[in-house]
Design a protein around this motif. Structure first.
Motif, PDB file in Angstrom:
ATOM      1  N   PRO A  20       0.833  -1.211   0.000  1.00 55.44           N
ATOM      2  CA  PRO A  20       0.000   0.000   0.000  1.00 55.44           C
ATOM      3  C   PRO A  20       0.865   1.257   0.000  1.00 55.44           C
ATOM      4  O   PRO A  20       1.919   1.299   0.639  1.00 55.44           O
ATOM      5  N   TYR A  21       0.406   2.266  -0.716  1.00 58.14           N
ATOM      6  CA  TYR A  21       1.170   3.506  -0.829  1.00 58.14           C
ATOM      7  C   TYR A  21       1.273   4.217   0.522  1.00 58.14           C
ATOM      8  O   TYR A  21       0.324   4.238   1.294  1.00 58.14           O
ATOM      9  N   HIS A  22       2.437   4.788   0.774  1.00 54.14           N
ATOM     10  CA  HIS A  22       2.576   5.660   1.942  1.00 54.14           C
ATOM     11  C   HIS A  22       3.665   6.691   1.703  1.00 54.14           C
ATOM     12  O   HIS A  22       4.614   6.464   0.937  1.00 54.14           O
ATOM     13  N   ALA A  30      -3.878   0.042   3.938  1.00 61.98           N
ATOM     14  CA  ALA A  30      -4.607  -0.231   2.693  1.00 61.98           C
ATOM     15  C   ALA A  30      -5.928   0.529   2.688  1.00 61.98           C
ATOM     16  O   ALA A  30      -6.585   0.667   3.727  1.00 61.98           O
ATOM     17  N   GLN A  31      -6.320   1.045   1.540  1.00 66.50           N
ATOM     18  CA  GLN A  31      -7.577   1.774   1.417  1.00 66.50           C
ATOM     19  C   GLN A  31      -8.745   0.819   1.686  1.00 66.50           C
ATOM     20  O   GLN A  31      -8.718  -0.334   1.271  1.00 66.50           O
ATOM     21  N   ALA A  32      -9.758   1.344   2.374  1.00 70.33           N
ATOM     22  CA  ALA A  32     -10.836   0.497   2.892  1.00 70.33           C
ATOM     23  C   ALA A  32     -12.025   0.427   1.942  1.00 70.33           C
ATOM     24  O   ALA A  32     -12.436   1.416   1.349  1.00 70.33           O
ATOM     25  N   THR A 121      -3.786  -2.096  -3.335  1.00 72.30           N
ATOM     26  CA  THR A 121      -4.139  -3.007  -2.250  1.00 72.30           C
ATOM     27  C   THR A 121      -5.238  -2.374  -1.404  1.00 72.30           C
ATOM     28  O   THR A 121      -5.124  -1.218  -0.993  1.00 72.30           O
ATOM     29  N   VAL A 122      -6.291  -3.110  -1.188  1.00 77.89           N
ATOM     30  CA  VAL A 122      -7.413  -2.619  -0.393  1.00 77.89           C
ATOM     31  C   VAL A 122      -7.690  -3.595   0.745  1.00 77.89           C
ATOM     32  O   VAL A 122      -7.212  -4.731   0.740  1.00 77.89           O
ATOM     33  N   GLU A 123      -8.444  -3.124   1.714  1.00 78.31           N
ATOM     34  CA  GLU A 123      -8.871  -3.970   2.828  1.00 78.31           C
ATOM     35  C   GLU A 123     -10.398  -4.025   2.776  1.00 78.31           C
ATOM     36  O   GLU A 123     -11.064  -3.003   2.946  1.00 78.31           O
ATOM     37  N   VAL A 124     -10.921  -5.200   2.502  1.00 76.30           N
ATOM     38  CA  VAL A 124     -12.372  -5.351   2.335  1.00 76.30           C
ATOM     39  C   VAL A 124     -12.981  -5.813   3.656  1.00 76.30           C
ATOM     40  O   VAL A 124     -12.540  -6.814   4.238  1.00 76.30           O
TER      41      VAL A 124
END
Ligand SMILES: [Ca+2]
Ligand SMILES: [Ca+2]
Length: 216
Positions: A20-22, A30-32, A121-124
């Motif tokens: 994930p970008y930082h 990670a974006q949600a 990358t996301v967090e589901v």
């Protein structure tokens, strides 16, 4: 368009090397989903891992937006994906010829070309079916598609053109913002998941964000 998946593809943690970008202004979380997933915060990992771009230069940051020490102008300026941000001076991204006005200083991925892709990358929160709106511009229309954990998850998604012949300024055809409601519906597994955004045809789009909501 929902493509039925007999099994949800799981993320192969050993295979994908992107993260994930930082940076100093943006956390590495990670974006949600549900929520808004910003394209400009595509993953770290570089060409061939986190993205593929036609040229190694960022045509927005450090180019169209000169390197002047500001966060927005220099955002990811050494990466190949082309990024810029919405500007309200001189009616650039706040103009009478667009369908909706985006927020000011909103980072987006632009200069898209067919064959390019980037991963996020996301967090589901939970497994299920989600719909996604897209905030974008497209001066001649095109198609994109999404992968979930490396598996094709959508058919080609048609992006309606935002060309408006009434606009007397030619370059502003790249700045007519619109939101495509429920551009796609897709099935997502719970937890850490990698989305891939593919530019299939048309190009010349600016992609700001996907807003994922649970479909009922
Ligand atoms: Ca580039
Ligand atoms: Ca590009």
């Amino acid at each position: 368009m929902l493509v039925p998946a007999p099994e949800l593809p799981a993320l192969d943690h050993g295979k994908y090397k992107g993260t994930p970008y930082h940076d100093n202004h943006h956390s590495g979380v990670a974006q949600a989903i549900p929520g808004q997933v910003d394209c400009a915060y595509y993953d770290l990992g570089g060409e061939g891992v986190a993205y593929h771009d036609t040229d190694a230069k960022n045509n927005g940051s450090g180019a169209l937006n000169p390197a002047d020490g500001t966060y927005l102008n220099q955002f990811r300026m050494n990466e190949g994906v082309d990024t810029s941000y919405t500007k309200f001076h001189d009616q650039i991204d706040d103009n009478p010829y667009e369908v909706i006005h985006p927020p000011e200083n909103l980072l987006y991925v632009g200069w898209t070309e067919p064959g390019e892709w980037f991963k996020i990358t996301v967090e589901v929160a939970h497994a299920g079916i989600y719909s996604a709106d897209l905030l974008y511009t497209s001066n001649r229309g095109g198609t994109i598609a999404l992968d979930v954990n490396g598996e094709s998850a959508t058919l080609p998604l048609t992006i309606q053109s935002t060309f408006n012949a009434a606009d007397p300024i030619a370059w502003r055809q790249w700045h007519h913002w619109n939101r495509a409601p429920s551009l796609t519906t897709l099935r997502l597994p719970k937890g850490k998941t990698v989305l891939t955004v593919h530019i299939l045809s048309g190009g010349n789009m600016n992609l700001a964000n996907f807003d994922f909501k649970e479909a009922h």
